[in-house]
Design a protein around this motif. Structure first.
Motif, short mmCIF file in Angstrom:
data_model
loop_
_atom_site.label_atom_id
_atom_site.label_comp_id
_atom_site.label_asym_id
_atom_site.label_seq_id
_atom_site.Cartn_x
_atom_site.Cartn_y
_atom_site.Cartn_z
N GLY A 56 -24.93 -49.44 39.43
CA GLY A 56 -24.98 -49.92 38.06
C GLY A 56 -23.58 -50.17 37.53
N PHE A 57 -23.49 -50.52 36.25
CA PHE A 57 -22.19 -50.76 35.66
C PHE A 57 -22.18 -50.26 34.22
CE2 PHE A 57 -24.68 -54.27 34.26
CZ PHE A 57 -24.07 -54.83 33.14
N ALA A 92 -18.86 -54.98 41.65
CA ALA A 92 -19.43 -54.23 42.77
C ALA A 92 -20.93 -54.08 42.61
CB ALA A 92 -18.77 -52.85 42.87
N MET A 93 -21.38 -53.85 41.38
CA MET A 93 -22.81 -53.72 41.12
C MET A 93 -23.55 -54.99 41.51
SD MET A 93 -25.32 -54.89 38.85
CE MET A 93 -24.23 -55.65 37.66
N SER A 109 -14.13 -41.66 25.69
CA SER A 109 -14.76 -42.98 25.75
C SER A 109 -16.28 -42.87 25.77
CB SER A 109 -14.31 -43.72 27.03
OG SER A 109 -12.90 -43.80 27.11
N ARG A 110 -16.91 -43.80 25.08
CA ARG A 110 -18.37 -43.93 25.14
C ARG A 110 -18.70 -45.22 25.88
NH1 ARG A 110 -20.58 -43.55 19.18
NH2 ARG A 110 -18.81 -44.97 18.87
N THR A 111 -19.75 -45.16 26.70
CA THR A 111 -20.17 -46.33 27.45
C THR A 111 -21.70 -46.46 27.39
OG1 THR A 111 -20.64 -45.38 29.66
CG2 THR A 111 -18.32 -45.76 29.09
N LEU A 112 -22.16 -47.64 27.74
CA LEU A 112 -23.58 -47.86 28.02
C LEU A 112 -23.70 -48.16 29.50
CD1 LEU A 112 -24.77 -50.10 25.04
CD2 LEU A 112 -25.35 -47.70 25.45
N PHE A 113 -24.50 -47.37 30.21
CA PHE A 113 -24.68 -47.57 31.65
C PHE A 113 -26.00 -48.30 31.88
CE2 PHE A 113 -26.18 -46.26 35.87
CZ PHE A 113 -25.09 -46.65 36.64
N ILE A 114 -25.94 -49.38 32.67
CA ILE A 114 -27.13 -50.16 33.02
C ILE A 114 -27.26 -50.18 34.53
CG2 ILE A 114 -28.29 -52.40 32.84
CD1 ILE A 114 -26.62 -52.96 30.36
N THR A 115 -28.42 -49.82 35.04
CA THR A 115 -28.61 -49.79 36.49
C THR A 115 -28.70 -51.20 37.05
OG1 THR A 115 -31.03 -49.78 36.48
CG2 THR A 115 -29.92 -47.64 36.26
N ARG A 116 -28.41 -51.33 38.32
CA ARG A 116 -28.44 -52.63 38.98
C ARG A 116 -29.83 -53.24 38.92
NH1 ARG A 116 -29.11 -55.00 44.22
NH2 ARG A 116 -27.58 -56.67 44.53
N ASP A 118 -32.29 -52.76 36.77
CA ASP A 118 -32.65 -53.21 35.43
C ASP A 118 -31.90 -54.48 35.04
OD1 ASP A 118 -34.49 -51.20 34.92
OD2 ASP A 118 -32.98 -49.82 34.14
N PHE A 119 -30.62 -54.55 35.42
CA PHE A 119 -29.84 -55.73 35.10
C PHE A 119 -30.39 -56.97 35.80
CE2 PHE A 119 -26.40 -58.68 36.19
CZ PHE A 119 -25.91 -58.99 34.93
N LEU A 120 -30.65 -56.84 37.10
CA LEU A 120 -31.12 -57.99 37.86
C LEU A 120 -32.51 -58.45 37.40
CD1 LEU A 120 -29.91 -57.14 41.48
CD2 LEU A 120 -28.90 -58.72 39.84
N GLN A 121 -33.32 -57.54 36.96
CA GLN A 121 -34.64 -57.90 36.45
C GLN A 121 -34.52 -58.85 35.25
OE1 GLN A 121 -37.16 -54.55 35.63
NE2 GLN A 121 -38.87 -55.80 34.91
N VAL A 122 -33.57 -58.58 34.37
CA VAL A 122 -33.34 -59.46 33.22
C VAL A 122 -32.62 -60.73 33.67
CG1 VAL A 122 -32.18 -59.69 30.99
CG2 VAL A 122 -33.30 -57.54 31.61
#
Length: 234
Positions: A56-57, A92-93, A109-116, A118-122
């Motif tokens: 993810g990223f 890399a993701m 730092s705050r981040t939002l992590f999105i799995t590979r 889930d991202f590819l599905q969108v």
């Protein structure tokens, strides 16, 4: 690393600040926001290690994250320094292999992590997201080509002058800038060591090109700085 909860509306707002999602419809941004995971990292905490599976990223919400590699002698080379609104680890993701470098929080730092997955599905439903990804990869490639050119062919004074001019162009006051990192971090980013960077800044100050007070740098002679950036010897 600490996970925390945040409303979908807030996560939508955070994602909206990232150029990767420019032009996406609200329903697809909402879909990504609903599968994004808020995380908080303290200074020196690792977001991901080089060699780990790129599952993810991150979207940096606030704070500062460096992406770096280490030589056999332990010397660090900073490849990127990310701040709010920028994605981290997406290359890399997207490839689906391993992270080629390590990401570490420089500040809280705050981040939002999105799995590979889930991202590819969108992304499969919204090709403009893939075009945004391609544009971002192209910008990163140009940045790396410039970095390689600087590290292999340019004097340290040239690298420093170029960096100061880049900061000047994005500053509200082009004649005075604030360094956003420590000198050790900046030296690593410019492919040198802190002692050499300090000597270079001192020599530039002695020539009347700049004035340094802590992290504040006043650009006293822009023409001389431009000449240094073009390769003139210090």
């Amino acid at each position: 690393m600490k996970r925390f909860t945040e409303s979908v509306a807030t996560r939508i707002e955070w994602l909206g600040s990232c150029p990767l999602f420019a032009g996406l419809s609200s329903d697809h941004v909402t879909a990504l926001a609903s599968v994004s995971w808020p995380r908080r990292y303290e200074p020196n905490e690792i977001l991901f290690h080089a060699g780990a599976a790129a599952d993810g990223f991150h979207i940096i919400v606030d704070g500062q994250v460096k992406v770096c590699r280490y030589g056999a002698d332990g010397r660090e080379q900073v490849l990127h320094l990310f701040e709010g609104g920028e994605p981290c680890g997406e290359v890399a993701m997207f490839e689906g292999r391993e992270y080629p470098a390590t990401a570490e929080a420089v500040a809280t730092s705050r981040t939002l992590f999105i799995t590979r997955d889930d991202f590819l599905q969108v992304a499969r439903k919204r090709p403009e997201l893939l075009m945004n990804m391609l544009a971002m990869l192209s910008r990163r490639l140009r940045r790396f080509v410039s970095m390689i050119d600087d590290l292999s062919l340019k004097e340290v004074s040239t690298r420093v002058a170029r960096h100061l001019l880049e900061l000047s162009r994005s500053s509200a006051d082009a004649s005075a800038i604030e360094l956003t990192t420590s000198k050790t971090m900046l030296a690593s980013r410019l492919g040198t060591v802190a002692e050499t960077l300090s000597r270079t800044l001192t020599r530039m100050q002695q020539r009347g090109v700049i004035e340094v007070a802590g992290r504040r740098v006043v650009l006293c002679d822009l023409e001389a700085l431009e000449r240094l950036a073009d390769g003139e010897k210090l």
